[in-house]
Design a protein around this motif. Structure first.
Motif, PDB file in Angstrom:
ATOM      1  N   UNK A  58      41.702  48.285  62.569  1.00  0.00           N
ATOM      2  CA  UNK A  58      42.422  48.720  61.372  1.00  0.00           C
ATOM      3  C   UNK A  58      43.037  50.102  61.515  1.00  0.00           C
ATOM      4  N   UNK A  59      42.723  50.819  62.583  1.00  0.00           N
ATOM      5  CA  UNK A  59      43.323  52.141  62.749  1.00  0.00           C
ATOM      6  C   UNK A  59      44.834  52.048  62.932  1.00  0.00           C
ATOM      7  N   UNK A  60      45.298  50.981  63.571  1.00  0.00           N
ATOM      8  CA  UNK A  60      46.744  50.810  63.752  1.00  0.00           C
ATOM      9  C   UNK A  60      47.448  50.710  62.404  1.00  0.00           C
ATOM     10  N   UNK A 119      41.353  48.202  53.284  1.00  0.00           N
ATOM     11  CA  UNK A 119      40.527  48.995  54.198  1.00  0.00           C
ATOM     12  C   UNK A 119      39.156  49.264  53.567  1.00  0.00           C
ATOM     13  N   UNK A 120      38.103  48.771  54.200  1.00  0.00           N
ATOM     14  CA  UNK A 120      36.757  48.960  53.657  1.00  0.00           C
ATOM     15  C   UNK A 120      36.175  50.288  54.131  1.00  0.00           C
ATOM     16  N   UNK A 121      35.112  50.776  53.473  1.00  0.00           N
ATOM     17  CA  UNK A 121      34.489  52.027  53.928  1.00  0.00           C
ATOM     18  C   UNK A 121      34.027  51.964  55.378  1.00  0.00           C
ATOM     19  N   UNK A 122      33.486  50.808  55.801  1.00  0.00           N
ATOM     20  CA  UNK A 122      33.017  50.690  57.183  1.00  0.00           C
ATOM     21  C   UNK A 122      34.180  50.738  58.164  1.00  0.00           C
ATOM     22  N   UNK A 256      39.433  55.843  46.902  1.00  0.00           N
ATOM     23  CA  UNK A 256      38.179  55.362  46.330  1.00  0.00           C
ATOM     24  C   UNK A 256      37.659  54.150  47.091  1.00  0.00           C
ATOM     25  N   UNK A 257      38.564  53.266  47.508  1.00  0.00           N
ATOM     26  CA  UNK A 257      38.135  52.064  48.233  1.00  0.00           C
ATOM     27  C   UNK A 257      37.571  52.413  49.598  1.00  0.00           C
ATOM     28  N   UNK A 258      38.202  53.373  50.270  1.00  0.00           N
ATOM     29  CA  UNK A 258      37.807  53.687  51.645  1.00  0.00           C
ATOM     30  C   UNK A 258      36.730  54.762  51.737  1.00  0.00           C
ATOM     31  N   UNK A 259      36.689  55.659  50.740  1.00  0.00           N
ATOM     32  CA  UNK A 259      35.792  56.816  50.831  1.00  0.00           C
ATOM     33  C   UNK A 259      34.787  56.930  49.692  1.00  0.00           C
TER      34      UNK A 259
END
Length: 294
Positions: A58-60, A119-122, A256-259
């Protein structure tokens, strides 16, 4: 017999039955060098700029989404500069047309958050450390757009002191009239009673709502207005303000979703800080005046 060329049905004689009976010209398929399209948009250079620092898939998406936003920031800067120049020349209708075009572009900017919406926190955590202190908060193009919208704070350019060209660019934008400054000057030249301090005040200070400006817009919007082109200008600016708020709301949601409520990568308090920015509207008088329009 019918064959297909470039997605359109074409008979064997080269006549396109859906195109008025004229000959259908297929695209060229041979060039002495690379196809001109690649050179025109710098495709090779563009596709060489993605360098994820981890193996997290998912970094791309994160890299490309960030780059897409920067390109759209550059486009909006171009359009708003054009609109401001047109306002300075009292070409109100043309300035409004450019601003309406930029609203469509801002819609694309808002929707670019869709690239990161899942994008999930993990997933974010798998490459977050590789970002170091890098943050979209540091985008100098974003700062220029804020300045053009009237969000001016002299201290915000300090982090760029080590990059003289960028610092000079931001300092010039800080001292230049905002898009709203140009708008109020145009209203003044049309004979509307814009308060003098709004025409001659400190250009490096953040715009503050003003009852006198609110009344000017209320006059522009009043029933039977003598200034329909200025009302159209006001609506284009309001649309732009709304899109900017939507972009910030989407930024908050993605954070909020990612962090969750963890600190941001650039040292901010993350979602808590973003929530405060969402409440600040561009061109505030255009919102508050609507209560008093008759």
């Amino acid at each position: 017999m019918v064959s297909t060329t470039a997605g359109a049905p074409v008979d064997m004689a080269g006549v396109c039955p859906m195109g008025g009976g004229g000959p259908a010209q297929a695209p060229r398929t041979a060039y002495p060098d690379a196809p001109p399209y690649s050179n025109y948009i710098g495709l090779d250079q563009l596709l060489s700029l993605q360098h994820p620092r981890t193996d997290e898939p998912t970094e791309m998406s994160f890299v490309i989404a960030s780059q897409v936003m920067e390109l759209l920031f550059a486009l909006l800067k171009h359009e708003w500069t054009t609109a401001r120049d047109l306002l300075d020349a009292d070409e109100t209708a043309e300035a409004t047309r450019v601003l309406r075009r930029s609203v469509r572009q801002a819609d694309v900017l808002v929707n670019s958050w869709d690239l990161l919406a899942t994008l999930t926190p993990a997933e974010f955590g798998a490459f977050r450390e590789a970002l170091g202190e890098a943050s979209g908060f540091q985008s100098h193009l974003y700062r220029e757009l804020e300045f053009m919208l009237g969000y001016k704070r002299p201290n915000i350019i300090r982090p760029y002191a080590g990059v003289p060209e960028v610092y000079a660019q931001l300092d010039a934008a800080l001292h230049a009239p905002s898009l709203y400054d140009a708008t109020l000057a145009a209203l003044h030249r049309r004979g509307l009673p814009v308060p003098e301090h709004k025409l001659t005040g400190d250009r490096t200070a953040a715009y503050e709502p003003d009852p006198g400006v609110e009344q000017v817009w209320a006059e522009v919007y009043a029933t039977g207005t003598a200034h329909p082109d200025l009302r159209d200008l006001g609506e284009a600016l309001t649309d732009l303000s709304e899109r900017w708020t939507r972009w910030r709301e989407r930024h908050l949601a993605a954070t909020l979703r990612a962090l969750g409520n963890r600190p941001g990568t650039g040292g901010s308090s993350g979602a808590e800080w973003l929530e405060r920015t969402v409440r600040v509207r561009a061109f505030p008088d255009l919102w508050t005046m609507r209560t008093s329009v008759i």
